[in-house]
Write a protein that holds these residues in place. Structure first.
Motif, short mmCIF file in Angstrom:
data_model
loop_
_atom_site.label_atom_id
_atom_site.label_comp_id
_atom_site.label_asym_id
_atom_site.label_seq_id
_atom_site.Cartn_x
_atom_site.Cartn_y
_atom_site.Cartn_z
N ARG A 23 0.78 -1.20 -0.05
CA ARG A 23 0.01 -0.09 -0.55
C ARG A 23 1.57 1.29 0.27
O ARG A 23 1.02 2.30 -0.78
CB ARG A 23 -1.40 0.06 1.10
CG ARG A 23 -1.94 0.47 0.68
CD ARG A 23 -2.37 1.02 1.91
NE ARG A 23 -1.85 1.80 3.65
CZ ARG A 23 -1.96 1.13 5.20
NH1 ARG A 23 -2.78 0.53 5.33
NH2 ARG A 23 -1.07 1.16 6.17
N SER A 24 2.07 1.30 0.97
CA SER A 24 2.21 1.69 1.08
C SER A 24 3.46 2.69 -0.02
O SER A 24 4.26 4.12 -0.81
CB SER A 24 3.94 2.37 2.15
OG SER A 24 4.52 3.20 2.15
N ASP A 25 3.62 1.47 -0.76
CA ASP A 25 4.75 1.96 -2.44
C ASP A 25 3.56 1.93 -3.26
O ASP A 25 3.84 3.13 -3.86
CB ASP A 25 4.84 0.34 -3.03
CG ASP A 25 6.47 0.15 -2.97
OD1 ASP A 25 7.35 0.50 -2.30
OD2 ASP A 25 7.27 -0.97 -3.36
N ARG A 26 1.92 2.02 -3.09
CA ARG A 26 1.50 2.63 -4.10
C ARG A 26 0.74 4.02 -4.24
O ARG A 26 1.04 4.86 -5.26
CB ARG A 26 0.21 1.44 -3.81
CG ARG A 26 0.08 0.02 -4.78
CD ARG A 26 -1.39 -0.55 -5.08
NE ARG A 26 -2.04 -0.28 -3.47
CZ ARG A 26 -1.68 -1.44 -3.08
NH1 ARG A 26 -1.18 -2.70 -3.25
NH2 ARG A 26 -3.09 -1.66 -1.56
N ILE A 33 6.69 8.84 -9.28
CA ILE A 33 6.90 7.92 -10.06
C ILE A 33 5.33 8.15 -12.04
O ILE A 33 5.98 8.01 -12.55
CB ILE A 33 6.79 6.87 -10.12
CG1 ILE A 33 8.12 6.52 -9.27
CG2 ILE A 33 7.25 5.86 -11.53
CD1 ILE A 33 8.38 5.24 -8.53
N GLY A 34 4.30 7.92 -11.26
CA GLY A 34 2.88 8.07 -11.41
C GLY A 34 2.97 6.76 -12.76
O GLY A 34 3.34 5.33 -12.22
N ALA A 60 9.89 1.93 -7.31
CA ALA A 60 10.73 2.45 -6.53
C ALA A 60 11.98 2.33 -6.92
O ALA A 60 12.76 3.87 -6.63
CB ALA A 60 10.14 2.67 -5.09
N GLN A 61 12.80 0.83 -6.64
CA GLN A 61 13.97 1.33 -6.67
C GLN A 61 14.97 1.45 -8.00
O GLN A 61 16.04 2.26 -7.98
CB GLN A 61 13.99 -0.63 -5.90
CG GLN A 61 13.80 -1.25 -5.01
CD GLN A 61 12.94 -3.03 -4.71
OE1 GLN A 61 13.41 -3.03 -5.40
NE2 GLN A 61 13.66 -3.05 -3.75
N ILE A 89 16.45 -0.35 -18.83
CA ILE A 89 15.98 1.09 -19.32
C ILE A 89 15.77 1.95 -18.37
O ILE A 89 15.94 2.92 -18.49
CB ILE A 89 13.90 -0.14 -19.22
CG1 ILE A 89 14.02 -0.86 -20.75
CG2 ILE A 89 13.95 1.12 -19.51
CD1 ILE A 89 12.93 -1.55 -20.70
N TRP A 90 15.89 1.47 -16.74
CA TRP A 90 15.52 3.09 -16.07
C TRP A 90 17.26 3.40 -15.95
O TRP A 90 17.38 4.85 -16.09
CB TRP A 90 15.66 2.96 -14.63
CG TRP A 90 13.65 2.26 -14.09
CD1 TRP A 90 12.79 0.64 -14.71
CD2 TRP A 90 12.83 3.31 -14.23
NE1 TRP A 90 11.88 1.65 -14.32
CE2 TRP A 90 11.76 2.58 -13.85
CE3 TRP A 90 13.12 4.87 -14.17
CZ2 TRP A 90 10.67 4.06 -13.57
CZ3 TRP A 90 12.12 5.88 -13.55
CH2 TRP A 90 10.56 5.04 -13.92
N LEU A 91 18.10 2.92 -15.84
CA LEU A 91 19.29 2.45 -15.65
C LEU A 91 19.66 3.64 -17.31
O LEU A 91 20.60 4.80 -17.47
CB LEU A 91 20.38 1.94 -15.79
CG LEU A 91 20.61 1.94 -14.05
CD1 LEU A 91 21.14 0.11 -14.16
CD2 LEU A 91 21.61 2.74 -13.34
#
Length: 233
Positions: A23-26, A33-34, A60-61, A89-91
């Motif tokens: 729940r916290s992550d969401r 982040i969206g 998040a990570q 991809i993120w990096l």
């Protein structure tokens, strides 16, 4: 102050569980982040469809690594453990136009899925996927990198870390994932190849004068774990 040491306010440090972490992550991801874009959605869906294990970083990570690479203005990034290319991809998105990311993956199947996902994201020109055991590939790579991210088999963490230290420039960063593992790494009664691999690395770093490091524990939809963050001195 009450007898139990509380100040009368709701307890802020009460034990929590996976449902609370998710729940916290969401909650935070929706605000910071969206909605994932088409390339990230494709990466996840294509990896699942191809039968890859669900062990990639959380949103998040991955966003943390992305921001870290941008903060350090990284031009060369090393990744050990590609899987389907989600973290890649993120990096890679943090790199400048002339930047380069080298990622090592032992499985040809995983590497092919990662190449598909990177091409879909328009990043295949910035990323080189090397297939084979990283323990054999790393000694063939030349310095220097601004950032290294290690997220592969934990049994060889120490060897990967030593090679990353050789390859990362002074002032660069080495991040190692999964170093807490639900607190099992710190439990002397718990023994398996994963935790023993992490322990060997941490014991080595304890006396290593070439890095300064800390662990950042994490909780979220991937459970209770943590990154090791090391600065190359």
């Amino acid at each position: 102050m009450s007898k139990d040491g509380s100040d009368g306010h709701p307890q802020r440090h009460a034990p929590t569980d996976m449902d609370v972490w998710k729940r916290s992550d969401r909650y935070h991801n929706e605000r910071l982040i969206g909605t994932p874009d088409a390339s990230l959605i494709h990466s996840v869906e294509n990896s699942v469809k191809s039968g890859l294990p669900n062990i990639a970083l959380s949103e998040a990570q991955a966003k943390f690594l992305h921001l870290l690479a941008r903060t350090f203005k990284a031009k060369r990034i090393l990744e050990v453990g590609t899987l389907g290319g989600y973290s890649t991809i993120w990096l890679a998105r943090a790199l400048p136009e002339d930047g380069e990311l080298i990622t090592l993956e032992i499985s040809e199947t995983h590497a092919e899925v990662a190449r598909q996902n990177l091409a879909h994201a328009g990043l295949d020109s910035k990323v080189k996927v090397i297939v084979g055991p990283a323990i054999e590939s790393l000694p063939k790579i030349e310095p220097s990198f601004d950032l290294a991210f290690i997220d592969a088999d934990k049994e060889n963490n120490l060897e990967y870390f030593k090679e990353a230290k050789r390859l990362v420039r002074q002032g660069g960063i080495i991040i190692v994932d999964n170093v807490v593992c639900y607190g099992r790494v710190s439990d002397p009664e718990y023994k398996d190849e994963w935790t023993e691999g992490v322990r060997r690395m941490l014991d080595y770093i304890k006396g290593d004068k070439e890095v300064d490091a800390t662990t950042i524990a994490t909780v979220g939809d991937k459970g209770y774990d943590g990154f090791m963050y090391a600065l190359r001195l």
